[in-house]
Design an enzyme around this catalytic site. Structure first.
Site, short mmCIF file in Angstrom:
data_model
loop_
_atom_site.label_atom_id
_atom_site.label_comp_id
_atom_site.label_asym_id
_atom_site.label_seq_id
_atom_site.Cartn_x
_atom_site.Cartn_y
_atom_site.Cartn_z
NE ARG A 1 -1.75 2.50 2.47
CZ ARG A 1 -1.44 4.05 3.13
NH1 ARG A 1 -0.41 4.96 1.94
NH2 ARG A 1 -0.52 3.95 4.19
CG HIS B 1 6.10 9.60 5.31
ND1 HIS B 1 5.98 8.63 4.05
CD2 HIS B 1 5.35 9.04 5.51
CE1 HIS B 1 5.29 8.41 4.09
NE2 HIS B 1 4.32 8.39 4.83
NE ARG C 1 -5.08 3.23 11.39
CZ ARG C 1 -4.54 3.90 9.71
NH1 ARG C 1 -3.15 3.23 10.00
NH2 ARG C 1 -4.62 4.68 8.88
CG HIS D 1 -4.62 2.42 3.82
ND1 HIS D 1 -4.85 4.33 2.88
CD2 HIS D 1 -4.63 3.57 5.09
CE1 HIS D 1 -3.94 5.36 3.21
NE2 HIS D 1 -3.86 4.38 4.86
CG HIS E 1 2.59 4.95 8.66
ND1 HIS E 1 2.60 4.66 7.58
CD2 HIS E 1 2.71 6.34 7.88
CE1 HIS E 1 2.10 5.06 6.15
NE2 HIS E 1 2.52 5.64 6.51
CG HIS F 1 38.67 -1.00 6.10
ND1 HIS F 1 37.54 -0.67 6.88
CD2 HIS F 1 39.86 -0.47 6.70
CE1 HIS F 1 37.76 0.71 6.78
NE2 HIS F 1 39.23 1.11 6.79
#
Ligand code: HCA
Ligand code: CU
Length: 429
Positions: A25, A223, A160, A98, A221, A317
């Site tokens: 989604r 961002h 929800r 959603h 959620h 390394h």
């Protein structure tokens, strides 16, 4: 799901941390799919991603409400079939739609057979002014009457409610909405829609929601506009948030959201094992590879669970890691599948994973058409695999002996420039 289904949510005991994956989604809203590669997830991509998520241990998958398009409705049926096929092996996975607080969205999701609704309604001044035009009392009134009706008519649904753009919503406004809505839902969300939150503001927000709504689980959620999606999710979890939305590789609108494997990897590194119950952590790198190959790119070097984090360039390394990996590798990445044996090779491997394996891990020269042909041969042979063979050996045999693939020519100055440690190593600490 019928109301008398044995898989009622009320019988499920949520784990300490429930990832709600939204790759199909939020992730489908990434510009990577549209702008750069002109590629969309087709139905078999979606089914393959859903299968990988379920096998990984994800119990909640968010999808678009079918109202979005007839194609989404068909794709949902395919994903549902994958979920149903895996129930005996992996238990039940809840599919959540959603949906706007709009009867059309809700009806389309219920008709399709979703297990729950992730409803949202913009609560910030910006959403109120420029998006839907409702004031706070309008939002409360609409959301409440819709939710009351859903609870009455479809009591089995998981509900929800999220105030979209919650971090730009004044806390007093958010409380006015949630005071009315929280008693009607299983979770309240607090999405950082535009990526402005910081760990401090997240902790403050989670604490205040927890003390005001102690009986309702919280969902986040975040961002990544500021690069804080991961740290904000960790902070939220530590402040008592149980549900966090993630996507594979963190794909989503703009710079995306929290990467699922990055989140679980960090909890592991910090020894928060109780929150990792039921997740197949060794599947982390394979699932990242799967998604990257769908996007026609590599697992990005900034992704914590990436091959890059086991690749060493500097001469000093290289010498040191060849003696002892721990010199320049602090984390047990092999336990997250960054090892040759964990790349998902088997009868179900798609051509893109095979392409990735042969090209990026084995440095063989091949194009996509050849990868597709090899995949056909591989699929026909791998079923007859004997106990002393591995899928990787069969694949290499086909690639080198049947298809005569050759190693990529690496020009002299670069030969030996890269060392990848893909063997297992003991866990540190
Ligand atoms: C969107 C916005 C959203 C919703 C999150 C949620 C956001 O694309 O619809 O439903 O909780 O970031 O706010 O992704
Ligand atoms: Cu979002």
């Amino acid at each position: 799901m019928a109301p008398d289904s044995p898989y009622q949510f009320s019988l499920y005991v949520p784990r300490a941390l429930e990832v709600i994956d939204t790759t199909l989604r939020e992730g489908a809203q990434t510009s990577l799919l549209y702008d750069h590669h002109k590629h969309f997830f087709n139905q078999s991509d979606k089914a393959e991603i859903a299968r990988a998520l379920i096998i990984y241990g994800v119990k909640f998958i968010e999808l678009f409400a079918p109202v979005v398009s007839p194609q989404e409705a068909e794709d949902f049926a395919a994903i549902q079939a994958v979920r149903d096929e895996l129930i005996t092996q992996k238990g039940y996975t809840f599919l959540l739609a959603h949906a706007r607080c709009h009867p059309d969205d809700v009806e389309s999701a219920i008709d399709a057979g979703f297990d729950g609704l992730n409803l949202y309604f913009g609560t910030s001044i910006q959403s109120r002014m420029s998006s839907h035009g409702q004031d706070i009392s309008g939002i409360v009134q609409r959301a409440r009457s819709l939710l009351e009706q859903i609870r009455r008519d479809y009591p089995h649904l998981i509900l929800r409610f999220s105030g979209e753009d919650a971090f730009r919503t004044a806390e007093t406004d958010l409380f006015r909405v949630y005071d009315e809505i929280a008693p009607l839902v299983h979770r309240i969300g607090t999405p950082d829609t535009v990526g402005i939150a910081t760990p401090v503001s997240v902790a403050q927000r989670v604490n205040s929601l927890r003390s005001r709504y102690p009986d309702t689980d919280l969902e986040g959620h975040f961002h990544d506009d500021r690069g804080f999606a991961l740290i904000n999710s960790l902070e939220a979890i530590r402040s008592g948030m149980r549900y966090v939305q993630t996507s594979v590789l963190g794909i989503g609108e703009r710079s995306g959201i929290t990467s699922m494997t990055a989140l679980l990897f960090n909890l592991f590194v910090d020894r928060e094992y109780d929150r990792l119950d039921g997740y197949n952590l060794r599947g982390s790198y394979p699932i990242n590879v799967l998604l990257a190959s769908k996007l026609h790119k590599l697992v990005q070097s900034k992704e914590p669970v990436s091959l890059t984090n086991r690749t060493h360039i500097g001469g000093v390394h290289q010498k040191a890691v060849l003696n002892d990996h721990a010199t320049y590798e602090a984390h047990p990445l092999d336990q997250f599948g960054v090892s040759e044996s964990e790349i998902l090779l088997g009868p179900l491997s798609g051509w893109n994973v095979i392409h990735y394996f042969l090209k990026e891990i084995k440095y063989l020269e091949l194009d996509e058409t050849t990868a597709k042909e090899i995949t056909q041969v591989f699929k026909s042979r791998v079923y007859g695999m004997t106990p002393d063979e591995s899928p990787a050996e069969i694949l290499m045999d086909i690639a080198v002996n049947d298809f005569k693939l050759r190693q990529l020519e690496i020009t002299k100055p670069y030969q030996g420039a890269v060392v990848q440690r893909l063997d297992s190593r003991p866990q540190i600490g």
